[in-house]
Design a protein around this motif. Structure first.
Motif, mmCIF file in Angstrom:
data_model
loop_
_atom_site.group_PDB
_atom_site.id
_atom_site.type_symbol
_atom_site.label_atom_id
_atom_site.label_comp_id
_atom_site.label_asym_id
_atom_site.label_seq_id
_atom_site.Cartn_x
_atom_site.Cartn_y
_atom_site.Cartn_z
ATOM 1 N N ILE A 21 0.908 -0.997 0.200
ATOM 2 C CA ILE A 21 0.095 -0.110 -0.318
ATOM 3 C C ILE A 21 0.566 1.168 -0.065
ATOM 4 N N ARG A 38 -4.346 -9.582 7.744
ATOM 5 C CA ARG A 38 -5.935 -9.239 8.072
ATOM 6 C C ARG A 38 -6.527 -10.224 8.155
ATOM 7 N N PRO A 48 -6.693 -3.631 5.334
ATOM 8 C CA PRO A 48 -7.904 -2.066 4.658
ATOM 9 C C PRO A 48 -9.077 -1.970 5.847
#
Length: 150
Positions: A21, A38, A48
């Motif tokens: 990212i 995640r 995210p």
């Protein structure tokens, strides 16, 4: 009007793949994320939901501080935590809850006015509006210090 960008570079497939990212400001530059960061407890990368939590907390905090300014109260200290919950729904996943926790020192404000401003900021911050499809966005707001009525 303002527009900000972020980019993702992904290599590999699904569970085995790894992403990076990056943000235009460089706050994140090729920062790693993947399945383990995640869905498991790998803290060597981001995800995210964590980034969404940071963005929502930042947006809400600014909206709260600006709303206090507009109402004639200067914020001394504002701390916000956002917890984003990702749950499985059918064969996919959904963000079904965001819990905001605010702790703030706002000299001269009464508790009821503090709560009104905090709830309005939660409702009106741009990210809360963008996240309107989230089933539940909660706010626990705590006024720190000795308030005086106004």
């Amino acid at each position: 009007m303002t527009e900000k960008t972020a980019t993702i570079h992904w290599q590999g497939s699904g569970k085995a793949g790894l992403g990076q990212i990056s943000t235009e400001t460089g706050a994140l530059k090729a920062y790693p994320y993947g399945f383990a960061s995640r869905f498991e407890d790998d803290r060597r990368g981001s995800n995210p939901e964590e980034i969404l939590a940071a963005a929502h907390a930042a947006c809400f905090t600014m909206a709260f501080s600006f709303a206090c300014d507009k109402a004639g109260f200067a914020t001394a200290v504002v701390d916000t935590e956002a917890r984003v919950r990702l749950t499985q729904q059918g064969e996919g996943f959904v963000i079904d809850r965001i819990a905001l926790t605010l702790k703030a020192q706002v000299p001269g404000i009464a508790e009821t006015r503090f709560q009104e401003i905090a709830q309005a900021a939660k409702r009106d911050c741009p990210l809360s509006k963008a996240l309107a499809s989230v089933l539940e966005i909660t706010l626990e707001a705590t006024l720190l210090g000795a308030p005086s009525a106004r």
